[in-house]
Scaffold this active site. Structure first.
Site, PDB file in Angstrom:
ATOM      1  N   GLY A   1      56.398  24.074  55.175  1.00 46.62           N
ATOM      2  CA  GLY A   1      55.438  25.249  55.454  1.00 46.62           C
ATOM      3  C   GLY A   1      56.008  25.954  54.822  1.00 46.62           C
ATOM      4  N   VAL A  39      58.268  15.261  61.276  1.00 46.69           N
ATOM      5  CA  VAL A  39      58.410  14.061  60.813  1.00 46.69           C
ATOM      6  C   VAL A  39      59.715  12.306  61.995  1.00 46.69           C
ATOM      7  CG1 VAL A  39      58.768  15.130  58.700  1.00 46.69           C
ATOM      8  CG2 VAL A  39      60.768  14.796  60.028  1.00 46.69           C
ATOM      9  N   TYR A  96      74.775  16.449  57.558  1.00 48.20           N
ATOM     10  CA  TYR A  96      74.347  16.804  56.216  1.00 48.20           C
ATOM     11  C   TYR A  96      74.579  15.963  54.653  1.00 48.20           C
ATOM     12  CZ  TYR A  96      71.283  19.291  52.841  1.00 48.20           C
ATOM     13  OH  TYR A  96      69.876  20.197  52.537  1.00 48.20           O
ATOM     14  N   LYS A 107      72.635  12.973  53.534  1.00 48.73           N
ATOM     15  CA  LYS A 107      72.264  13.072  52.148  1.00 48.73           C
ATOM     16  C   LYS A 107      72.497  12.395  51.518  1.00 48.73           C
ATOM     17  CE  LYS A 107      69.212  16.920  52.531  1.00 48.73           C
ATOM     18  NZ  LYS A 107      67.595  16.243  52.246  1.00 48.73           N
TER      19      LYS A 107
HETATM   20  N1  LIG Z   1      68.340  25.182  49.501  1.00 49.74           N
HETATM   21  C1  LIG Z   1      69.389  24.011  48.993  1.00 49.74           C
HETATM   22  O1  LIG Z   1      69.498  25.079  48.373  1.00 49.74           O
HETATM   23  C2  LIG Z   1      69.064  22.743  48.491  1.00 49.74           C
HETATM   24  C3  LIG Z   1      70.062  22.237  48.398  1.00 49.74           C
HETATM   25  C4  LIG Z   1      69.506  21.218  48.475  1.00 49.74           C
HETATM   26  C5  LIG Z   1      68.964  20.347  49.258  1.00 49.74           C
HETATM   27  N2  LIG Z   1      67.887  20.716  49.775  1.00 49.74           N
HETATM   28  C6  LIG Z   1      67.293  20.036  50.664  1.00 49.74           C
HETATM   29  O2  LIG Z   1      65.426  20.372  50.478  1.00 49.74           O
HETATM   30  C7  LIG Z   1      64.324  20.788  51.563  1.00 49.74           C
HETATM   31  C8  LIG Z   1      63.782  21.201  51.247  1.00 49.74           C
HETATM   32  O3  LIG Z   1      64.445  23.119  51.176  1.00 49.74           O
HETATM   33  P1  LIG Z   1      64.651  24.197  51.919  1.00 49.74           P
HETATM   34  O4  LIG Z   1      66.055  24.948  50.814  1.00 49.74           O
HETATM   35  O5  LIG Z   1      63.160  24.096  51.422  1.00 49.74           O
HETATM   36  O6  LIG Z   1      64.213  24.529  53.330  1.00 49.74           O
HETATM   37  P2  LIG Z   1      63.530  25.623  53.924  1.00 49.74           P
HETATM   38  O7  LIG Z   1      64.292  25.620  55.448  1.00 49.74           O
HETATM   39  O8  LIG Z   1      63.223  26.408  53.727  1.00 49.74           O
HETATM   40  O9  LIG Z   1      62.361  24.361  54.794  1.00 49.74           O
HETATM   41  C9  LIG Z   1      62.381  23.044  55.180  1.00 49.74           C
HETATM   42  C10 LIG Z   1      60.814  23.250  55.835  1.00 49.74           C
HETATM   43  O10 LIG Z   1      61.220  21.945  56.659  1.00 49.74           O
HETATM   44  C11 LIG Z   1      60.385  22.109  58.075  1.00 49.74           C
HETATM   45  N3  LIG Z   1      61.059  20.857  58.889  1.00 49.74           N
HETATM   46  C12 LIG Z   1      62.512  20.992  59.319  1.00 49.74           C
HETATM   47  N4  LIG Z   1      62.323  19.728  60.830  1.00 49.74           N
HETATM   48  C13 LIG Z   1      60.875  19.706  60.383  1.00 49.74           C
HETATM   49  C14 LIG Z   1      60.848  18.531  61.002  1.00 49.74           C
HETATM   50  N5  LIG Z   1      61.085  17.356  62.175  1.00 49.74           N
HETATM   51  N6  LIG Z   1      59.278  18.333  60.747  1.00 49.74           N
HETATM   52  C15 LIG Z   1      58.886  18.549  60.057  1.00 49.74           C
HETATM   53  N7  LIG Z   1      59.054  19.329  59.785  1.00 49.74           N
HETATM   54  C16 LIG Z   1      60.188  19.869  59.525  1.00 49.74           C
HETATM   55  C17 LIG Z   1      61.077  23.561  58.321  1.00 49.74           C
HETATM   56  O11 LIG Z   1      60.089  23.695  59.673  1.00 49.74           O
HETATM   57  C18 LIG Z   1      61.072  23.961  56.971  1.00 49.74           C
HETATM   58  O12 LIG Z   1      59.579  24.759  56.570  1.00 49.74           O
HETATM   59  C19 LIG Z   1      65.574  19.782  52.290  1.00 49.74           C
HETATM   60  O13 LIG Z   1      65.341  18.422  52.031  1.00 49.74           O
HETATM   61  C20 LIG Z   1      66.973  20.464  52.099  1.00 49.74           C
HETATM   62  O14 LIG Z   1      67.670  19.713  53.414  1.00 49.74           O
HETATM   63  C21 LIG Z   1      68.213  21.961  49.761  1.00 49.74           C
END
Ligand SMILES: NC(=O)c1ccc[n+]([C@@H]2O[C@H](COP(=O)([O-])OP(=O)(O)OC[C@H]3O[C@@H](n4cnc5c(N)ncnc54)[C@H](O)[C@@H]3O)[C@@H](O)[C@H]2O)c1
Length: 251
Positions: free
Chosen positions: A13, A62, A152, A156
């Site tokens: 999203g 999910v 977290y 991870k």
């Molecule tokens: N942004 C960072 O710095 C970073 C660093 C390391 C890892 N990550 C990982 O990368 C992935 C994406 O991160 P992002 O920064 O784009 O986060 P974000 O918060 O911008 O987007 C996460 C999306 O996941 C969706 N989501 C949450 N729970 C859900 C569920 N139960 N079912 C379906 N959808 C769900 C949310 O609605 C959102 O649209 C995540 O797994 C995050 O942990 C992000």
């Protein structure tokens, strides 16, 4: 690439998931965009279709087994057998250990680990049938430990063991599984962290960038580039790996 391959991206999203979905569509995949945020995935799918691609956006939690089964089946009916899966949906509920509630712990482990398990168990039916597949799981540099993130970090780090085991079990079906471990990526997730610690997002990003060898924070496209490679035909001999995409190791 076979033009008809179908990819599913969870958490599509916004942020990293949305960028990965756009990139896989431009690579020629039909894409199922799944997220709790129905408006976000519908908009993302419409943009892909407007660009001449094939996509569908469907609301999904999910961590709910019934929804996962129904939605993966729907994507398969609308786009074809999904053989690429990007387990990207994620949340943070940061707190120091002594303040962390059971709810903070359970919700984070549920989305990342239970969610990725349920999605993968469903999608592997198509992958093993088609004798081809690619799984990419989102880990994090936090897997190595990060103050305020016991939940977290555990989730991870768990994603890494999950990934390696998938690689072992599914390799004989032509399926690879790899993890991407991003460092600081500028998205709503990191913007929310900045707000929580009382900093402007600009100052928070600048402070993070000064600690990163390449002296900048990452973009969702930095992650999409690596995901694009890992799901490609050419990456068929890369499996069970964790690729750190973090602008360099911790100084
Ligand atoms: N942004 C960072 O710095 C970073 C660093 C390391 C890892 N990550 C990982 O990368 C992935 C994406 O991160 P992002 O920064 O784009 O986060 P974000 O918060 O911008 O987007 C996460 C999306 O996941 C969706 N989501 C949450 N729970 C859900 C569920 N139960 N079912 C379906 N959808 C769900 C949310 O609605 C959102 O649209 C995540 O797994 C995050 O942990 C992000």
């Amino acid at each position: 690439m076979t033009a008809s391959r179908v990819a599913i991206v969870t958490g599509a999203g916004r942020g990293i998931g949305a960028a990965v979905a756009r990139r896989l569509a431009s690579d020629g995949f039909a894409v199922g965009l799944l997220d709790l945020d129905e408006a976000g995935v519908k908009q993302g799918a419409e943009a892909i279709v407007a660009d001449g691609g094939r996509a569908v956006g469907v609301a999904l939690d999910v961590s709910d087994a019934g929804q996962v089964e129904a939605v993966v089946t729907r994507v398969a009916e609308e786009l074809g057998a999904p053989t690429v899966l990007i387990n990207n949906a994620g949340i943070t509920r940061d707190n120091l250990l002594f303040k962390m509630t059971e709810q903070d712990w359970d919700s984070v482990l549920n989305v990342h680990l239970r969610g990725s398990f349920l999605m993968t168990r469903e999608v592997q039916k198509y992958q093993t049938q088609e004798k081809w597949g690619r799984i990419v799981n989102l880990s994090s540099t936090s897997a190595l430990g990060n103050r305020g993130q016991v939940n977290y970090a555990a989730a991870k780090a768990g994603m890494q063991g999950f990934t390696k085991t998938l690689a072992i079990e599914l390799g004989k079906f032509g399926v690879t599984a790899n993890a991407i471990a991003p460092g600081f990526i500028a998205t709503d997730m990191t913007a929310a962290t900045a707000e929580r610690v009382g900093m402007s997002f600009e100052d928070f990003k600048a402070a993070a960038a000064s600690q990163i060898p390449v002296q900048r924070v990452g973009t969702p496209e930095d992650i999409a580039n690596v995901a694009s490679f890992l799901v490609s035909e050419g990456a068929g001999f890369v499996s069970g790996q964790v690729i750190y995409v973090a602008g360099g190791p911790k100084d």
